[in-house]
Design a protein around this motif. Structure first.
Motif, PDB file in Angstrom:
ATOM      1  N   ARG A   1      71.409 152.607  -4.419  1.00  0.00           N
ATOM      2  CA  ARG A   1      71.012 151.199  -4.290  1.00  0.00           C
ATOM      3  C   ARG A   1      69.902 150.854  -5.279  1.00  0.00           C
ATOM      4  N   LEU A   2      68.976 151.783  -5.509  1.00  0.00           N
ATOM      5  CA  LEU A   2      67.888 151.568  -6.457  1.00  0.00           C
ATOM      6  C   LEU A   2      68.449 151.271  -7.854  1.00  0.00           C
ATOM      7  N   LEU A   3      69.362 152.093  -8.314  1.00  0.00           N
ATOM      8  CA  LEU A   3      69.931 151.909  -9.649  1.00  0.00           C
ATOM      9  C   LEU A   3      70.773 150.641  -9.717  1.00  0.00           C
ATOM     10  N   ASP A   4      71.451 150.320  -8.606  1.00  0.00           N
ATOM     11  CA  ASP A   4      72.251 149.082  -8.563  1.00  0.00           C
ATOM     12  C   ASP A   4      71.363 147.849  -8.715  1.00  0.00           C
ATOM     13  N   ILE A   5      70.199 147.877  -8.061  1.00  0.00           N
ATOM     14  CA  ILE A   5      69.269 146.741  -8.118  1.00  0.00           C
ATOM     15  C   ILE A   5      68.774 146.529  -9.543  1.00  0.00           C
ATOM     16  N   VAL A   6      68.446 147.628 -10.233  1.00  0.00           N
ATOM     17  CA  VAL A   6      67.953 147.503 -11.600  1.00  0.00           C
ATOM     18  C   VAL A   6      69.055 146.957 -12.514  1.00  0.00           C
ATOM     19  N   GLU A   7      70.271 147.433 -12.323  1.00  0.00           N
ATOM     20  CA  GLU A   7      71.381 146.991 -13.172  1.00  0.00           C
ATOM     21  C   GLU A   7      71.742 145.526 -12.927  1.00  0.00           C
ATOM     22  N   SER A   8      71.764 145.130 -11.659  1.00  0.00           N
ATOM     23  CA  SER A   8      72.234 143.783 -11.311  1.00  0.00           C
ATOM     24  C   SER A   8      71.126 142.736 -11.314  1.00  0.00           C
ATOM     25  N   GLY A   9      69.872 143.179 -11.102  1.00  0.00           N
ATOM     26  CA  GLY A   9      68.773 142.235 -10.978  1.00  0.00           C
ATOM     27  C   GLY A   9      68.720 141.595  -9.605  1.00  0.00           C
ATOM     28  N   GLU A  10      69.576 142.064  -8.713  1.00  0.00           N
ATOM     29  CA  GLU A  10      69.612 141.537  -7.345  1.00  0.00           C
ATOM     30  C   GLU A  10      68.260 141.733  -6.670  1.00  0.00           C
ATOM     31  N   GLU A  11      67.818 140.720  -5.964  1.00  0.00           N
ATOM     32  CA  GLU A  11      66.567 140.710  -5.198  1.00  0.00           C
ATOM     33  C   GLU A  11      65.320 140.512  -6.065  1.00  0.00           C
ATOM     34  N   LEU A  12      65.472 140.446  -7.379  1.00  0.00           N
ATOM     35  CA  LEU A  12      64.316 140.158  -8.232  1.00  0.00           C
ATOM     36  C   LEU A  12      64.029 138.660  -8.216  1.00  0.00           C
ATOM     37  N   THR A  13      62.771 138.305  -8.345  1.00  0.00           N
ATOM     38  CA  THR A  13      62.404 136.897  -8.407  1.00  0.00           C
ATOM     39  C   THR A  13      62.788 136.335  -9.785  1.00  0.00           C
ATOM     40  N   GLU A  14      62.737 135.010  -9.909  1.00  0.00           N
ATOM     41  CA  GLU A  14      63.067 134.387 -11.196  1.00  0.00           C
ATOM     42  C   GLU A  14      62.133 134.869 -12.302  1.00  0.00           C
ATOM     43  N   THR A  15      60.867 134.982 -11.974  1.00  0.00           N
ATOM     44  CA  THR A  15      59.896 135.459 -12.962  1.00  0.00           C
ATOM     45  C   THR A  15      60.202 136.897 -13.366  1.00  0.00           C
ATOM     46  N   GLN A  16      60.492 137.746 -12.377  1.00  0.00           N
ATOM     47  CA  GLN A  16      60.821 139.142 -12.664  1.00  0.00           C
ATOM     48  C   GLN A  16      62.076 139.249 -13.513  1.00  0.00           C
ATOM     49  N   LEU A  17      63.049 138.387 -13.232  1.00  0.00           N
ATOM     50  CA  LEU A  17      64.307 138.413 -13.988  1.00  0.00           C
ATOM     51  C   LEU A  17      64.091 138.035 -15.452  1.00  0.00           C
ATOM     52  N   ARG A  18      63.151 137.127 -15.697  1.00  0.00           N
ATOM     53  CA  ARG A  18      62.889 136.710 -17.081  1.00  0.00           C
ATOM     54  C   ARG A  18      62.392 137.885 -17.926  1.00  0.00           C
ATOM     55  N   TYR A  19      61.545 138.723 -17.319  1.00  0.00           N
ATOM     56  CA  TYR A  19      61.050 139.895 -18.030  1.00  0.00           C
ATOM     57  C   TYR A  19      62.081 141.022 -18.022  1.00  0.00           C
ATOM     58  N   GLN A  20      62.813 141.130 -16.902  1.00  0.00           N
ATOM     59  CA  GLN A  20      63.708 142.271 -16.737  1.00  0.00           C
ATOM     60  C   GLN A  20      64.872 142.274 -17.707  1.00  0.00           C
ATOM     61  N   LYS A  21      65.237 141.121 -18.241  1.00  0.00           N
ATOM     62  CA  LYS A  21      66.339 141.099 -19.196  1.00  0.00           C
ATOM     63  C   LYS A  21      65.961 141.850 -20.478  1.00  0.00           C
ATOM     64  N   TYR A  22      64.643 141.975 -20.720  1.00  0.00           N
ATOM     65  CA  TYR A  22      64.176 142.728 -21.882  1.00  0.00           C
ATOM     66  C   TYR A  22      63.960 144.215 -21.552  1.00  0.00           C
ATOM     67  N   THR A  23      63.840 144.528 -20.270  1.00  0.00           N
ATOM     68  CA  THR A  23      63.472 145.901 -19.891  1.00  0.00           C
ATOM     69  C   THR A  23      64.539 146.613 -19.070  1.00  0.00           C
ATOM     70  N   ARG A  24      65.648 145.951 -18.777  1.00  0.00           N
ATOM     71  CA  ARG A  24      66.653 146.522 -17.870  1.00  0.00           C
ATOM     72  C   ARG A  24      67.098 147.919 -18.326  1.00  0.00           C
ATOM     73  N   ALA A  25      67.538 148.041 -19.582  1.00  0.00           N
ATOM     74  CA  ALA A  25      68.031 149.333 -20.073  1.00  0.00           C
ATOM     75  C   ALA A  25      66.928 150.386 -20.050  1.00  0.00           C
ATOM     76  N   ARG A  26      65.709 149.972 -20.416  1.00  0.00           N
ATOM     77  CA  ARG A  26      64.576 150.903 -20.389  1.00  0.00           C
ATOM     78  C   ARG A  26      64.292 151.382 -18.981  1.00  0.00           C
ATOM     79  N   ASP A  27      64.264 150.444 -18.028  1.00  0.00           N
ATOM     80  CA  ASP A  27      63.930 150.788 -16.652  1.00  0.00           C
ATOM     81  C   ASP A  27      64.977 151.716 -16.037  1.00  0.00           C
ATOM     82  N   ILE A  28      66.250 151.470 -16.335  1.00  0.00           N
ATOM     83  CA  ILE A  28      67.317 152.345 -15.829  1.00  0.00           C
ATOM     84  C   ILE A  28      67.150 153.745 -16.408  1.00  0.00           C
TER      85      ILE A  28
END
Length: 357
Positions: free
Chosen positions: A167-194
């Motif tokens: 579930r942890l890896l699914d959340i990072v890949e999908s962005g599910e449950e992230l806030t709008e602000t978190q999603l704005r940054y996460q699009k730049y860091t998704r691959a790194r974070d995974i």
């Protein structure tokens, strides 16, 4: 940072300066102690000792009738003979709860407390300190040797279960449950974070080791990468094809980023295009894992424990686990994973039937 200085060298420089800063706050004779223990201790241990001794001498100046007439810098070596085992025990009791002025705002105070593990660490420092000077016949008494170590109760290993990892890896890949602000940054860091989480969960790497990995340390033909352990020795950790895929995906994106000068070879970059630091990784892990479980406080070390647990369950070989995790003493590993053996014994007890149902 000059490009010819490695991460490990840069870190050692910073730690050396921090240690010197702390030693300068201590009585002058303490420098001899830190020079003397250098061959047998890591710099992190010495930094920890410097903090503990600063706290001990600060306590004496504030609470001891003799030392209250002195500043910390006025304390001399022979003064150590005036400290009794009862004084050290009083310091241990003080550590249960104490209040200190806020460093940046002296008008405010902060409350602190130590559990038995924290108290034991400080007592180990004081014991080592006294033993050093007593062994060299610089002092005639060693009151610290008469103070009993606090009893430490082993805590159960906190780790993620298999479904929580997925579930942890699914959340990072999908962005599910992230806030709008978190999603704005996460699009730049998704691959790194995974890639970061996959390395923790797939190799058991320490956070201090992870931030120091360079691109040139990785060999995809070998499915392995070189790291520098806490003691300074270099080893190769191997990873699965699943981890390989996460790393390759990130490195493909990483090629499109122009790092700040000096960080060209750093594997994991921050949004500021510098080598990511330990605190940022800790924050990253806490952000994602809090979405998976609110009952467990998961840190990078807990992800390491998750890997160790899974590896032991699959292999049943405590020596392999100790080697991969970089434990110098296999008894450390046994102590942490004994609960898994207990689970197996409980399962065994249920397998054998004395009568058919």
């Amino acid at each position: 940072m000059p490009s010819n200085i490695t991460y490990q060298e840069e870190l050692k420089h910073k730690q050396t300066l921090k240690l010197r800063e702390q030693i300068n706050m201590l009585p002058n004779f303490c420098k001899e102690f830190f020079i003397g223990i250098e061959p047998t201790t890591s710099i992190l241990t010495r930094i920890s000792y410097s903090y503990d001794l600063n706290m001990f001498f600060g306590y004496l100046v504030e609470n001891h009738s003799y030392f209250s007439k002195k500043s910390v810098h006025e304390i001399i070596l022979s003064d150590l003979e005036l400290i009794s085992s009862a004084d050290i025990e009083s310091f241990m009791e003080y550590l249960n709860f104490y209040v200190k002025p806020h460093k940046d705002n002296p008008e405010h105070t902060l409350e602190y407390s130590n559990d038995n593990k924290g108290k034991a660490r400080k007592l180990a420092c004081i014991r080592s300190f006294y033993k050093y000077f007593y062994k060299r016949q610089r002092i005639k008494v060693n009151p610290a040797s008469f103070v009993d170590m606090p009893k430490i109760t082993e805590k159960p290993i906190i780790r993620l279960e298999v479904d929580e990892v997925a579930r942890l890896l699914d959340i990072v890949e999908s962005g599910e449950e992230l806030t709008e602000t978190q999603l704005r940054y996460q699009k730049y860091t998704r691959a790194r974070d995974i890639a970061i989480l996959s390395l923790f969960l797939g190799t058991g790497i320490r956070v201090s080791e992870l931030v120091g990995v360079n691109i040139s340390d990785i060999d995809f033909n070998l499915n392995g990468f070189k790291i520098t352990r806490k003691g300074g020795n270099q080893v190769i950790l191997y990873f699965s094809n699943e981890v390989k895929s996460a790393l390759e995906n990130y490195i493909n994106e990483r090629k499109e980023i122009t790092p700040i000068a000096g960080y060209e070879d750093a594997l994991f970059l921050s949004l500021q295009r510098k080598r990511i630091n330990v605190r940022s990784v800790q924050t990253l892990v806490k952000k994602y894992t809090s979405m998976v479980t609110n009952l467990k406080n998961i840190s990078p070390h807990k992800l390491r424990s998750t890997y160790g647990t899974n590896l032991y369950r699959e292999t049943g070989d405590i020596y392999i686990v100790a080697d991969v995790l970089g434990h110098r003493d296999v008894n450390t590993t046994k102590k942490h994973y004994a609960a898994i053996d207990d689970e197996k014994r409980r399962m065994a007890a249920k397998i054998v039937k004395l009568r058919e149902d």
